[in-house]
Design a protein around this motif. Sequence first.
Motif, PDB file in Angstrom:
ATOM      1  N   GLY A  63       9.862   5.202  12.495  1.00 21.09           N
ATOM      2  CA  GLY A  63       8.957   4.171  11.854  1.00 21.09           C
ATOM      3  C   GLY A  63       9.070   4.075  10.405  1.00 21.09           C
ATOM      4  O   GLY A  63       8.255   3.359   9.593  1.00 21.09           O
ATOM      5  N   HIS A  64      10.148   4.608   9.838  1.00 23.09           N
ATOM      6  CA  HIS A  64      10.280   4.406   8.262  1.00 23.09           C
ATOM      7  C   HIS A  64      11.734   4.550   7.859  1.00 23.09           C
ATOM      8  O   HIS A  64      12.729   4.897   8.672  1.00 23.09           O
ATOM      9  CB  HIS A  64       9.557   5.516   7.797  1.00 23.09           C
ATOM     10  CG  HIS A  64      10.104   6.966   7.759  1.00 23.09           C
ATOM     11  ND1 HIS A  64      11.229   7.567   7.346  1.00 23.09           N
ATOM     12  CD2 HIS A  64       9.503   8.141   8.638  1.00 23.09           C
ATOM     13  CE1 HIS A  64      11.397   8.771   7.769  1.00 23.09           C
ATOM     14  NE2 HIS A  64      10.604   9.003   8.670  1.00 23.09           N
ATOM     15  N   ASP A  79       0.620   3.287   6.594  1.00 22.56           N
ATOM     16  CA  ASP A  79      -0.078   4.341   7.331  1.00 22.56           C
ATOM     17  C   ASP A  79      -1.599   4.847   6.779  1.00 22.56           C
ATOM     18  O   ASP A  79      -2.713   5.076   7.665  1.00 22.56           O
ATOM     19  CB  ASP A  79       0.557   5.843   7.453  1.00 22.56           C
ATOM     20  CG  ASP A  79       2.026   5.438   8.411  1.00 22.56           C
ATOM     21  OD1 ASP A  79       1.961   4.531   9.214  1.00 22.56           O
ATOM     22  OD2 ASP A  79       2.924   6.263   8.419  1.00 22.56           O
ATOM     23  N   ASP A  80      -1.411   5.217   5.517  1.00 17.14           N
ATOM     24  CA  ASP A  80      -2.673   5.401   4.729  1.00 17.14           C
ATOM     25  C   ASP A  80      -3.832   4.469   4.951  1.00 17.14           C
ATOM     26  O   ASP A  80      -5.187   4.521   5.064  1.00 17.14           O
ATOM     27  CB  ASP A  80      -2.715   5.753   3.372  1.00 17.14           C
ATOM     28  CG  ASP A  80      -1.865   7.080   3.207  1.00 17.14           C
ATOM     29  OD1 ASP A  80      -1.617   7.918   4.201  1.00 17.14           O
ATOM     30  OD2 ASP A  80      -1.257   7.342   2.235  1.00 17.14           O
ATOM     31  N   PHE A  81      -3.258   3.028   4.587  1.00 15.64           N
ATOM     32  CA  PHE A  81      -4.051   1.922   4.945  1.00 15.64           C
ATOM     33  C   PHE A  81      -4.772   1.654   6.258  1.00 15.64           C
ATOM     34  O   PHE A  81      -5.860   1.685   6.599  1.00 15.64           O
ATOM     35  CB  PHE A  81      -3.441   0.740   4.812  1.00 15.64           C
ATOM     36  CG  PHE A  81      -4.097  -0.724   4.845  1.00 15.64           C
ATOM     37  CD1 PHE A  81      -5.135  -0.873   3.986  1.00 15.64           C
ATOM     38  CD2 PHE A  81      -3.949  -1.561   5.980  1.00 15.64           C
ATOM     39  CE1 PHE A  81      -6.055  -2.131   4.357  1.00 15.64           C
ATOM     40  CE2 PHE A  81      -4.542  -2.823   6.160  1.00 15.64           C
ATOM     41  CZ  PHE A  81      -5.466  -3.036   5.152  1.00 15.64           C
ATOM     42  N   VAL A  82      -3.880   1.949   7.487  1.00 12.77           N
ATOM     43  CA  VAL A  82      -4.360   1.919   8.874  1.00 12.77           C
ATOM     44  C   VAL A  82      -5.396   3.003   9.120  1.00 12.77           C
ATOM     45  O   VAL A  82      -6.569   3.029   9.693  1.00 12.77           O
ATOM     46  CB  VAL A  82      -3.173   2.027   9.689  1.00 12.77           C
ATOM     47  CG1 VAL A  82      -3.598   2.121  11.026  1.00 12.77           C
ATOM     48  CG2 VAL A  82      -2.339   0.957   9.553  1.00 12.77           C
ATOM     49  N   GLY A  86      -1.485  -3.449  -0.522  1.00  9.89           N
ATOM     50  CA  GLY A  86      -0.585  -4.480  -1.179  1.00  9.89           C
ATOM     51  C   GLY A  86       0.246  -4.246  -2.276  1.00  9.89           C
ATOM     52  O   GLY A  86       1.374  -4.639  -2.319  1.00  9.89           O
ATOM     53  N   ALA A  87      -0.276  -3.210  -3.267  1.00  5.35           N
ATOM     54  CA  ALA A  87       0.614  -2.795  -4.454  1.00  5.35           C
ATOM     55  C   ALA A  87       1.611  -1.979  -3.979  1.00  5.35           C
ATOM     56  O   ALA A  87       2.649  -2.110  -4.461  1.00  5.35           O
ATOM     57  CB  ALA A  87      -0.219  -2.189  -5.396  1.00  5.35           C
ATOM     58  N   ASN A  88       1.426  -1.128  -2.881  1.00  3.34           N
ATOM     59  CA  ASN A  88       2.414  -0.147  -2.450  1.00  3.34           C
ATOM     60  C   ASN A  88       3.672  -1.010  -1.681  1.00  3.34           C
ATOM     61  O   ASN A  88       4.823  -0.609  -2.126  1.00  3.34           O
ATOM     62  CB  ASN A  88       1.883   0.781  -1.495  1.00  3.34           C
ATOM     63  CG  ASN A  88       0.875   1.694  -2.029  1.00  3.34           C
ATOM     64  OD1 ASN A  88       1.212   2.009  -3.024  1.00  3.34           O
ATOM     65  ND2 ASN A  88       0.243   2.395  -1.102  1.00  3.34           N
ATOM     66  N   VAL A  89       3.105  -1.967  -1.085  1.00  4.81           N
ATOM     67  CA  VAL A  89       4.201  -2.849  -0.509  1.00  4.81           C
ATOM     68  C   VAL A  89       5.022  -3.512  -1.715  1.00  4.81           C
ATOM     69  O   VAL A  89       6.382  -3.720  -1.392  1.00  4.81           O
ATOM     70  CB  VAL A  89       3.691  -3.995   0.531  1.00  4.81           C
ATOM     71  CG1 VAL A  89       4.873  -4.868   1.082  1.00  4.81           C
ATOM     72  CG2 VAL A  89       3.154  -3.148   1.690  1.00  4.81           C
ATOM     73  N   MET A  90       4.416  -4.164  -2.701  1.00  5.22           N
ATOM     74  CA  MET A  90       5.045  -4.988  -3.750  1.00  5.22           C
ATOM     75  C   MET A  90       6.047  -4.002  -4.425  1.00  5.22           C
ATOM     76  O   MET A  90       7.079  -4.405  -4.555  1.00  5.22           O
ATOM     77  CB  MET A  90       4.191  -5.466  -4.640  1.00  5.22           C
ATOM     78  CG  MET A  90       4.675  -6.167  -5.794  1.00  5.22           C
ATOM     79  SD  MET A  90       5.557  -7.556  -5.279  1.00  5.22           S
ATOM     80  CE  MET A  90       4.179  -8.602  -4.778  1.00  5.22           C
ATOM     81  N   LEU A  91       5.664  -2.786  -4.736  1.00  6.76           N
ATOM     82  CA  LEU A  91       6.266  -1.858  -5.676  1.00  6.76           C
ATOM     83  C   LEU A  91       7.342  -1.198  -4.909  1.00  6.76           C
ATOM     84  O   LEU A  91       8.383  -0.839  -5.429  1.00  6.76           O
ATOM     85  CB  LEU A  91       5.341  -0.889  -6.381  1.00  6.76           C
ATOM     86  CG  LEU A  91       4.410  -1.344  -7.384  1.00  6.76           C
ATOM     87  CD1 LEU A  91       3.556  -0.251  -7.760  1.00  6.76           C
ATOM     88  CD2 LEU A  91       5.212  -2.050  -8.341  1.00  6.76           C
TER      89      LEU A  91
END
Length: 346
Positions: A68-69, A82-85, A95-100
Amino acid sequence: MNAPFPSPLSANPDLEAKPARRVIPIATAKPMGHNRTQKKRIAFQLAFFTLFILAPVFDILRYDLDAGHAWLLGMEWRLGMDDFVAGRIGALEAGANVMLRLFVPILVGAAAFLWVSWKWGRLYCGWLCPHFSVVETINKLMQKASGKPSVWIREPLPPWKADGTPWRADARWWLIVVPAAAFFAFLWAVVFLTYLLPPAEVYGNLVGGTLTRNQTIFLTAATCALSVEFLFARHLFCRYACAVGLFQSLAWMSNRNAMVVGFQRKRAADCANCLPDRQSACDAVCPMRLTPRNIKRLMFTCTQCAQCVEACEQSQRANPQGPLLQWVSNEAARQNEAGFRSGKER
């Protein structure tokens, strides 16, 4: 020429000499030598084809559906969801993680890719793309078998090489054309699968004959589809269906100073005796089936492979004025296009 030559009219004050037309010659590139550019290009193609095959094996780039990665340069590449879930970070940080980690790298890579295309054209296609290297390989094999690089071409190519030596088609080459297309199709199917599943699992199951049902279906379907594409629609896919090539061409067309194949139109008569039977070497060698002496907008899918340039060098090797085709850029590229327009007006 910045000033007209002296004329008898200049001695008569009642007569006014017309100013001479300012002409900027198309700058010619220094000849690279017989096949030197093509040897470099083939070396780049082989290196990138090898990278295309081995990138998943060494985790240089792939996405693991089981884990899954993604993997990038030997490291796990996660978006941090995973940390958000799990509730360890908030929505803003996620959101910042996904953007960066996703959008910024994609945008930076795309910008660099398009800048190269804007300046030099479809260099990726002609010098790196593993699909285009297969296109050229099968083109040459099919040409040896039938005299034509594609089944869709009505007339065979001239039976002459660029240097004037004759060649003949031999139907026995079909015994290599079809197996080669099937081999490349199967190789591509396997490599594609390793970009999605652990390569050790894929190759282990393949060697041991223990492929899963889904793996077997994928490899069979992909091999059949790619075999048909390699046999019947190779350069057609590159010209009309490849999104990577399309965006490169659009970026290239937007830059009037971009590198193009320049043609010395004033010497067009030299093309008449380029090959025996009044045929042109540059037209015969283009893998995209373009006319290299044409205007830029009709060369939309040019891959900058330089085969036409070197064919012209070979066919004009005895001409003291040199070849008629060469790579040009900047002001010379503008003048090359202006030459086509002025020629049409006349």
